[in-house]
Design a protein around this motif. Sequence first.
Motif, PDB file in Angstrom:
ATOM      1  N   LEU A 184       0.822  -0.606  -0.475  1.00  0.00           N
ATOM      2  CA  LEU A 184       0.309   0.166   0.329  1.00  0.00           C
ATOM      3  C   LEU A 184       1.130   1.087  -0.295  1.00  0.00           C
ATOM      4  N   LEU A 185       2.203   1.314   0.566  1.00  0.00           N
ATOM      5  CA  LEU A 185       2.732   2.073   1.041  1.00  0.00           C
ATOM      6  C   LEU A 185       3.161   2.498  -0.674  1.00  0.00           C
ATOM      7  N   ILE A 186       4.229   1.246  -1.145  1.00  0.00           N
ATOM      8  CA  ILE A 186       4.315   1.870  -2.298  1.00  0.00           C
ATOM      9  C   ILE A 186       3.508   2.090  -3.087  1.00  0.00           C
ATOM     10  N   GLU A 187       2.818   2.163  -3.241  1.00  0.00           N
ATOM     11  CA  GLU A 187       1.377   2.439  -4.465  1.00  0.00           C
ATOM     12  C   GLU A 187       0.477   4.119  -3.724  1.00  0.00           C
ATOM     13  N   MET A 188       1.295   4.414  -3.249  1.00  0.00           N
ATOM     14  CA  MET A 188       0.641   5.958  -2.977  1.00  0.00           C
ATOM     15  C   MET A 188       2.169   6.651  -2.753  1.00  0.00           C
ATOM     16  N   GLY A 189       3.525   5.546  -3.572  1.00  0.00           N
ATOM     17  CA  GLY A 189       4.465   6.904  -3.213  1.00  0.00           C
ATOM     18  C   GLY A 189       5.209   7.097  -1.791  1.00  0.00           C
ATOM     19  N   ARG A 190       4.653   6.164  -1.029  1.00  0.00           N
ATOM     20  CA  ARG A 190       5.661   6.439   0.775  1.00  0.00           C
ATOM     21  C   ARG A 190       6.637   5.894   0.808  1.00  0.00           C
ATOM     22  N   TYR A 191       7.560   5.489  -0.166  1.00  0.00           N
ATOM     23  CA  TYR A 191       8.790   4.455   0.284  1.00  0.00           C
ATOM     24  C   TYR A 191       9.496   4.984   1.114  1.00  0.00           C
ATOM     25  N   THR A 192       9.892   6.009   1.872  1.00  0.00           N
ATOM     26  CA  THR A 192      10.445   5.967   2.861  1.00  0.00           C
ATOM     27  C   THR A 192      10.545   5.488   4.052  1.00  0.00           C
ATOM     28  N   GLU A 193       8.746   5.577   4.122  1.00  0.00           N
ATOM     29  CA  GLU A 193       8.280   4.968   5.441  1.00  0.00           C
ATOM     30  C   GLU A 193       8.226   2.885   4.718  1.00  0.00           C
ATOM     31  N   ALA A 194       7.450   2.766   3.614  1.00  0.00           N
ATOM     32  CA  ALA A 194       7.813   1.874   3.082  1.00  0.00           C
ATOM     33  C   ALA A 194       9.134   1.455   3.534  1.00  0.00           C
ATOM     34  N   VAL A 195      10.613   2.046   3.451  1.00  0.00           N
ATOM     35  CA  VAL A 195      11.823   1.098   3.867  1.00  0.00           C
ATOM     36  C   VAL A 195      11.429   0.814   5.037  1.00  0.00           C
ATOM     37  N   GLU A 196      10.788   1.546   5.821  1.00  0.00           N
ATOM     38  CA  GLU A 196      10.704   1.251   7.292  1.00  0.00           C
ATOM     39  C   GLU A 196      10.326   0.546   7.464  1.00  0.00           C
ATOM     40  N   GLN A 197       9.057  -0.117   7.266  1.00  0.00           N
ATOM     41  CA  GLN A 197       8.129  -1.138   7.498  1.00  0.00           C
ATOM     42  C   GLN A 197       9.224  -2.149   6.817  1.00  0.00           C
ATOM     43  N   TYR A 198      10.102  -1.869   6.141  1.00  0.00           N
ATOM     44  CA  TYR A 198      10.603  -3.461   5.885  1.00  0.00           C
ATOM     45  C   TYR A 198      11.761  -3.625   6.498  1.00  0.00           C
ATOM     46  N   MET A 199      12.211  -2.890   6.802  1.00  0.00           N
ATOM     47  CA  MET A 199      13.592  -2.561   8.020  1.00  0.00           C
ATOM     48  C   MET A 199      12.826  -3.250   8.895  1.00  0.00           C
ATOM     49  N   GLY A 200      11.964  -3.033   9.625  1.00  0.00           N
ATOM     50  CA  GLY A 200      11.029  -4.058  10.979  1.00  0.00           C
ATOM     51  C   GLY A 200      10.883  -4.855  10.893  1.00  0.00           C
ATOM     52  N   ILE A 201      10.412  -5.108   9.927  1.00  0.00           N
ATOM     53  CA  ILE A 201      10.368  -7.369   8.759  1.00  0.00           C
ATOM     54  C   ILE A 201      11.362  -7.283   8.912  1.00  0.00           C
ATOM     55  N   LEU A 202      12.458  -7.038   8.609  1.00  0.00           N
ATOM     56  CA  LEU A 202      13.936  -7.279   8.611  1.00  0.00           C
ATOM     57  C   LEU A 202      14.648  -7.831   9.647  1.00  0.00           C
ATOM     58  N   ASN A 203      14.172  -6.476  10.842  1.00  0.00           N
ATOM     59  CA  ASN A 203      14.873  -6.891  12.433  1.00  0.00           C
ATOM     60  C   ASN A 203      13.903  -7.894  13.720  1.00  0.00           C
ATOM     61  N   ASN A 204      12.413  -8.189  12.879  1.00  0.00           N
ATOM     62  CA  ASN A 204      11.992  -9.029  13.531  1.00  0.00           C
ATOM     63  C   ASN A 204      12.239 -10.692  13.281  1.00  0.00           C
ATOM     64  N   PRO A 205      13.041 -11.319  14.378  1.00  0.00           N
ATOM     65  CA  PRO A 205      13.784 -12.670  14.226  1.00  0.00           C
ATOM     66  C   PRO A 205      12.047 -13.390  14.153  1.00  0.00           C
ATOM     67  N   ARG A 206      10.869 -12.784  14.418  1.00  0.00           N
ATOM     68  CA  ARG A 206       9.976 -13.872  14.049  1.00  0.00           C
ATOM     69  C   ARG A 206       9.026 -13.734  13.214  1.00  0.00           C
TER      70      ARG A 206
END
Length: 826
Positions: A184-206
């Motif tokens: 959704l963030l990518i579709e809306m052009g909110r790339y910075t926040e999309a990257v931050e969400q990716y970072m949250g995903i990758l930092n979550n071992p579960r």
Amino acid sequence: MAVALTSVWNVKSDEDAIYEQDILRDGSGSIKPWLSYIDLKLQHGNSHEQAFVLERACSQLPRSYKLWKMYLDLRAKHVAKLNPAIYCKEYSKVNSLFERALILLNKMPRIWEMYLSFLQQQPLVTHTRRTFDRALRALPLTQHNRIWALYRPFANAASGDTAIKIWRRYMQVHPEDAEDFVELLIEMGRYTEAVEQYMGILNNPRFRSKEGKSHFQLWSEMVELLVTHAPNIETGDGVGVDVERIIRSGIERFADQRGVLWAELGTYWLTKRKPEKARDIFEEGITTVATVRDFTIIFDTYVESEEYSIGNLMDAAAARSGKDVLDEDADFDLDIRMMRFEQLMDRRPFLVNDVLLRQNPNNVTEWEKRVSLWGDNMREVVQTYTDAIAAIQPKKAIGKFHELWANYAKFYEKGGDMRNARIIMEKAVRVPFKSVAELAEMWCEWAEMELRNENFDKAVEIMAKATQAPKRSTVDYFDDTLNPQQRLHKSWKLWSFYVDLVESVSTLEETKKVYERIFELRIATPQTVVNYANLLEENNYFEESFKVFERGLDLFNYPVAFELWNLYLTKAVDRKIGIERLRDLFEQAVEGCPPKFAKVLYLMYGNLEEERGLARHAMRIYERATRAVSDEDRFEMFNFYITKSASNFGLTSTRPIYERAIAALPDNEAKDMCLKFAEMERRLGEIDRARAIYGHASQFCDPRTSPGFWSKWESFEVQHGNEDTFKEMLRIKRSVQAQYNTDVHFIASQAIARSQQQLSESRNGDSREGEGDERADAMAALERQARAPQGFVPASTGPEGGNTSREDKAIPTNPDAIDVDMMDDD
């Protein structure tokens, strides 16, 4: 009650009187009369009557979920086909009805779902969002999933900040749906926040991807997002995303994808329109990766970026030339980029070599390639050799480390600098190589260098120094606990080179000393013995040469001793030393000789006796040989023995030899020996003896597998026998065949042969179909021939003679008697 009933009847028709009375009679606590009444109206009443009854029912029983649901369904269905923008008042009335219902039924998720679904049909975004929030606050947490199932599509439809805020709340409860939020963030052009969400995903071992994506796949998607939308991603100190730090952390984390990540980082800076920064990244990448695959990825990306940049500058230059506009700065920039690009392409072999050396600095072959890349650049060649020697660990070297040292010294030697070449060699022979062989090669290289420069005495001095050893050395050549320098004096390669060198440039006495030293250290090989003996023989030291052979025979056992005996005896016989001494040597040679080597020695021994001794002694030696040789050579040895005996003592002397050969040889060879024996007796006129030999040999010969033997016996009987002997031969033939028919091993082999034959015939049945009759006829003819041989003429003339016809013959009364047809029916 009468007044109320009158008012009701003023409103309702007479047919509803029964239901109204039931409601009044039942009171206000039961839902059944109302449901019956509502059912009637739903079947026969109009929408106003239905709404009127449901309104009264909900007013009287405000906590009835069932009544409210029926009422709300009716009202919502009534306005569903209306345009919410035009008939907003009608929709508003229904909204108010929902609000009334929720005053007492706010814990009912189904009412909330109906209300929220109804609101989504209207252009009331804010009111709908707030109602969703009220529903989440009113319902327990276990019921929230039902609300979020409607809230998420509403958020996606609403888009903008509203959607993002809703999704943020949702992510607090359901972080497993982060991938949908990222989309959704990518579709809306909110790339910075999309990257931050990716970072949250990758930092979550579960975190576990719903789509089954691996950790690296998610990382790759994030990097691709960073690179593709680099200008739209906020970066800075403490603000936004530190893209370079993120990608560098991936380079350290994913070792097998470093080439891809370095290329992505360089492309990121190109997208940010910072080519100098991108060039620095590419240079850092190609000088740090450790695999050729990663290097190729980075280098190709680097080259493509440079070509693209040069292409743009050339297009701009062409446009300026078309307009007769000069721009010296732009032309200078283009020249600089062209020069830089050429340098990059020229550096590629060196960069690849750097990668391989980083991968394994102990790879001698790659260091040699690097030396060859520098060509005639003496300064760089010397520096490369120096770096290689410092980097390579001798025990871990891959390749021939000693050749690197040797080539280093040869480099100075070609330049005429023998002083530095010798210094390098002196250092090289002190290196703890992996094996003694490498150290020995190093000493030999040093000596060869001196020989190339005609310093013969220096070469001998070097090899003497290399072969220094205690008088009695107890060092084991294969003891890996000792360094190569301690075991060097046991190296045959080193001593071999030394003795060849001394033999070439020094005296015979010096050479003999070296050979004697080799024997003292007990490192002599068969070749050493032969070379030493040949050297002494060439200088007419024949007896000493023989002593060397004898010393070698003390050192080596068979099969090496056989070669030494062969040479020794050949030279001794050619030297024509005393016959008694030669006999002693041959007796020593054949004593304890393995059977497979005995044949040659016995033949030499027998030949000696024939030439210089007695024929009787030679025959005795050949007779010994028939017992001493191996089974493979025994038949040939008997033949040789028989030939020699016949030539020396006549054919009759071979009879006992034939008899012993037949007894000693295996069946297949005994058969051949019997045939030769019988042929000899036939030539001597001993027909009965020959016939007896044939009879003895018949036990080895199955008629089906050895037809040649029986044909020879048959021809023998035709020439020298009579009818009785021929019949006896046939009787023996049948007896032998019957004996083989009962032999288990023979039957098994024949069964296998028949099965193979049948298989072959089945494969080729079509092609051989026409041959079946011919084969049957041929087999029948063979059977007739076996029963009645054609053209038999007895050697003797009796009363029967050879002309008795079938008609004149009486039928034998004995059933076991043999009926021989003397003439063909034809």
